[in-house]
Design a protein around this motif. Structure first.
Motif, PDB file in Angstrom:
ATOM      1  N   MET A   1     -19.653  -0.583  12.132  1.00 17.67           N
ATOM      2  CA  MET A   1     -20.065  -1.223  10.875  1.00 17.67           C
ATOM      3  C   MET A   1     -18.863  -1.885  10.220  1.00 17.67           C
ATOM      4  N   LYS A   2     -19.055  -3.121   9.759  1.00 13.26           N
ATOM      5  CA  LYS A   2     -17.967  -3.837   9.096  1.00 13.26           C
ATOM      6  C   LYS A   2     -17.713  -3.242   7.713  1.00 13.26           C
ATOM      7  N   THR A   3     -16.505  -3.504   7.209  1.00 13.44           N
ATOM      8  CA  THR A   3     -16.099  -2.955   5.908  1.00 13.44           C
ATOM      9  C   THR A   3     -15.637  -4.069   4.978  1.00 13.44           C
ATOM     10  N   ILE A   4     -16.150  -4.052   3.765  1.00 13.02           N
ATOM     11  CA  ILE A   4     -15.723  -4.950   2.688  1.00 13.02           C
ATOM     12  C   ILE A   4     -15.094  -4.096   1.594  1.00 13.02           C
ATOM     13  N   ILE A   5     -13.976  -4.550   1.066  1.00  9.31           N
ATOM     14  CA  ILE A   5     -13.410  -3.944  -0.142  1.00  9.31           C
ATOM     15  C   ILE A   5     -13.596  -4.924  -1.289  1.00  9.31           C
ATOM     16  N   PHE A   6     -14.289  -4.482  -2.343  1.00  8.64           N
ATOM     17  CA  PHE A   6     -14.499  -5.315  -3.533  1.00  8.64           C
ATOM     18  C   PHE A   6     -13.494  -4.919  -4.611  1.00  8.64           C
ATOM     19  N   LEU A   7     -12.812  -5.925  -5.153  1.00  3.74           N
ATOM     20  CA  LEU A   7     -11.800  -5.712  -6.195  1.00  3.74           C
ATOM     21  C   LEU A   7     -12.312  -6.289  -7.511  1.00  3.74           C
ATOM     22  N   HIS A   8     -12.516  -5.432  -8.472  1.00  2.00           N
ATOM     23  CA  HIS A   8     -13.154  -5.811  -9.729  1.00  2.00           C
ATOM     24  C   HIS A   8     -12.196  -6.520 -10.693  1.00  2.00           C
ATOM     25  N   GLY A   9     -12.776  -7.055 -11.768  1.00  5.40           N
ATOM     26  CA  GLY A   9     -12.008  -7.738 -12.799  1.00  5.40           C
ATOM     27  C   GLY A   9     -11.297  -6.766 -13.731  1.00  5.40           C
ATOM     28  N   PHE A  10     -10.506  -7.311 -14.644  1.00  2.00           N
ATOM     29  CA  PHE A  10      -9.605  -6.506 -15.478  1.00  2.00           C
ATOM     30  C   PHE A  10     -10.340  -5.511 -16.369  1.00  2.00           C
ATOM     31  N   PHE A  11     -11.413  -5.930 -17.027  1.00  2.00           N
ATOM     32  CA  PHE A  11     -12.142  -5.050 -17.937  1.00  2.00           C
ATOM     33  C   PHE A  11     -13.211  -4.232 -17.215  1.00  2.00           C
ATOM     34  N   ALA A  12     -13.354  -4.439 -15.923  1.00  4.66           N
ATOM     35  CA  ALA A  12     -14.435  -3.817 -15.168  1.00  4.66           C
ATOM     36  C   ALA A  12     -13.959  -2.561 -14.443  1.00  4.66           C
ATOM     37  N   PRO A  41      -0.211  -3.897 -12.632  1.00  5.86           N
ATOM     38  CA  PRO A  41      -0.354  -4.757 -11.450  1.00  5.86           C
ATOM     39  C   PRO A  41       0.359  -4.287 -10.197  1.00  5.86           C
ATOM     40  N   ARG A  42       1.595  -3.831 -10.313  1.00  6.50           N
ATOM     41  CA  ARG A  42       2.288  -3.387  -9.092  1.00  6.50           C
ATOM     42  C   ARG A  42       1.661  -2.109  -8.538  1.00  6.50           C
ATOM     43  N   GLU A  43       1.216  -1.256  -9.436  1.00  6.77           N
ATOM     44  CA  GLU A  43       0.518  -0.043  -9.006  1.00  6.77           C
ATOM     45  C   GLU A  43      -0.807  -0.411  -8.322  1.00  6.77           C
ATOM     46  N   ALA A  44      -1.494  -1.400  -8.896  1.00  5.79           N
ATOM     47  CA  ALA A  44      -2.763  -1.856  -8.311  1.00  5.79           C
ATOM     48  C   ALA A  44      -2.543  -2.447  -6.921  1.00  5.79           C
ATOM     49  N   LEU A  45      -1.517  -3.279  -6.779  1.00  2.52           N
ATOM     50  CA  LEU A  45      -1.237  -3.895  -5.478  1.00  2.52           C
ATOM     51  C   LEU A  45      -0.857  -2.841  -4.444  1.00  2.52           C
ATOM     52  N   PHE A  46      -0.055  -1.860  -4.836  1.00  2.00           N
ATOM     53  CA  PHE A  46       0.305  -0.778  -3.923  1.00  2.00           C
ATOM     54  C   PHE A  46      -0.948  -0.018  -3.489  1.00  2.00           C
ATOM     55  N   PHE A  47      -1.815   0.275  -4.446  1.00  2.00           N
ATOM     56  CA  PHE A  47      -3.056   0.994  -4.161  1.00  2.00           C
ATOM     57  C   PHE A  47      -3.923   0.208  -3.180  1.00  2.00           C
ATOM     58  N   ILE A  48      -4.068  -1.101  -3.415  1.00  2.00           N
ATOM     59  CA  ILE A  48      -4.918  -1.934  -2.546  1.00  2.00           C
ATOM     60  C   ILE A  48      -4.325  -2.022  -1.140  1.00  2.00           C
ATOM     61  N   LYS A  49      -3.010  -2.211  -1.057  1.00  2.27           N
ATOM     62  CA  LYS A  49      -2.367  -2.284   0.264  1.00  2.27           C
ATOM     63  C   LYS A  49      -2.576  -0.993   1.042  1.00  2.27           C
ATOM     64  N   GLN A  50      -2.436   0.140   0.369  1.00  2.00           N
ATOM     65  CA  GLN A  50      -2.635   1.422   1.042  1.00  2.00           C
ATOM     66  C   GLN A  50      -4.086   1.584   1.478  1.00  2.00           C
ATOM     67  N   GLN A  71      -5.771 -12.456  -3.520  1.00  2.10           N
ATOM     68  CA  GLN A  71      -5.038 -13.592  -2.968  1.00  2.10           C
ATOM     69  C   GLN A  71      -3.653 -13.169  -2.513  1.00  2.10           C
ATOM     70  N   ILE A  72      -2.999 -12.323  -3.292  1.00  2.73           N
ATOM     71  CA  ILE A  72      -1.661 -11.842  -2.935  1.00  2.73           C
ATOM     72  C   ILE A  72      -1.724 -11.019  -1.649  1.00  2.73           C
ATOM     73  N   ILE A  73      -2.688 -10.111  -1.579  1.00  4.95           N
ATOM     74  CA  ILE A  73      -2.847  -9.271  -0.389  1.00  4.95           C
ATOM     75  C   ILE A  73      -3.175 -10.128   0.828  1.00  4.95           C
ATOM     76  N   ALA A  74      -4.084 -11.080   0.659  1.00  2.00           N
ATOM     77  CA  ALA A  74      -4.491 -11.951   1.774  1.00  2.00           C
ATOM     78  C   ALA A  74      -3.314 -12.745   2.315  1.00  2.00           C
ATOM     79  N   SER A  75      -2.483 -13.269   1.401  1.00  2.00           N
ATOM     80  CA  SER A  75      -1.359 -14.095   1.840  1.00  2.00           C
ATOM     81  C   SER A  75      -0.314 -13.286   2.582  1.00  2.00           C
ATOM     82  N   GLU A  76      -0.262 -11.981   2.306  1.00  2.00           N
ATOM     83  CA  GLU A  76       0.704 -11.113   2.980  1.00  2.00           C
ATOM     84  C   GLU A  76       0.164 -10.529   4.283  1.00  2.00           C
ATOM     85  N   THR A  77      -1.148 -10.308   4.340  1.00  2.00           N
ATOM     86  CA  THR A  77      -1.722  -9.573   5.468  1.00  2.00           C
ATOM     87  C   THR A  77      -2.588 -10.406   6.400  1.00  2.00           C
TER      88      THR A  77
END
Length: 198
Positions: A1-12, A41-50, A71-77
């Motif tokens: 089964m394929k996997t999608i990760i959804f990343l929500h907005g700031f207030f969400a 933001p840096r904590e969020a990016l670390f969390f998403i990368k992990q 976009q940041i994660i995509a450009s790196e990975t």
């Protein structure tokens, strides 16, 4: 089964309407992960990368600030990514909203309160300055954008098109409704999943 990760907005949160609509639309067909993101933001990016390392997603789907991160994660990975109404200038957004706030949808830890202050704005400013630094021509065609025609909050399609080519539209506002997710985002996601599979 394929996997999608959804990343929500700031207030969400991971239980926001777009997240729940995606889960419902892909039930028993695609695994949709909708985590609550850290506010810093840096904590969020670390969390998403992990999370990406642990879950090996086939696709990232973001909305607003979640698209800023995606976009940041995509450009790196090189992970294929759909950016929904990306908010590339988060500092502009935050400067107008200094003070105490509550998340608009429930978070798993039960904490609904947060504060926007100068420190948080400064942290976003640091990340904002380097957000496009790692764009790789090999990965450019693995990023798609979808923009609400009635979005009065984030108008960053011209900035997006400086770096990426795949852009589409839906007749909605900044945060898509469940019906808009089903009508516009889901078919595009299905198309993307087929494209990256072939």
């Amino acid at each position: 089964m394929k996997t999608i990760i959804f990343l929500h907005g700031f207030f969400a949160s991971g239980s926001c309407i777009p997240a729940l609509a995606l889960k419902e639309a892909f039930a028993n067909k695609v695994r949709v992960l909708t985590p609550d993101l850290p506010i810093h933001p840096r904590e969020a990016l670390f969390f998403i990368k992990q999370l990406c390392k642990d879950e090996n997603p086939d696709l990232l789907v973001g909305n607003s600030c979640g698209s800023f991160y995606a976009q940041i994660i995509a450009s790196e990975t090189g992970i294929p990514t759909l950016l929904g109404n990306p908010y590339f200038k988060m500092t502009e957004f935050l400067k107008q909203r200094i003070g105490k706030h509550q998340y608009k949808s429930p978070r798993a830890d039960g904490n609904q309160d947060f504060i926007i202050d100068e420190r948080l704005i400064s942290e976003f400013e640091e990340v904002e300055k380097i957000q496009f630094d790692n764009i790789n021509d090999k990965f450019k065609d693995r990023v798609w954008g979808i923009f609400g025609e009635q979005d009065t909050l984030a108008r960053f399609e011209p900035l997006y098109l400086r770096y990426y080519d795949n852009a589409s539209h839906f007749p909605g506002a900044h945060t898509p409704t469940a019906d808009e997710i089903r009508a516009w985002h889901v078919p595009l996601i299905e198309k993307i999943l087929m494209a990256i599979q072939s």
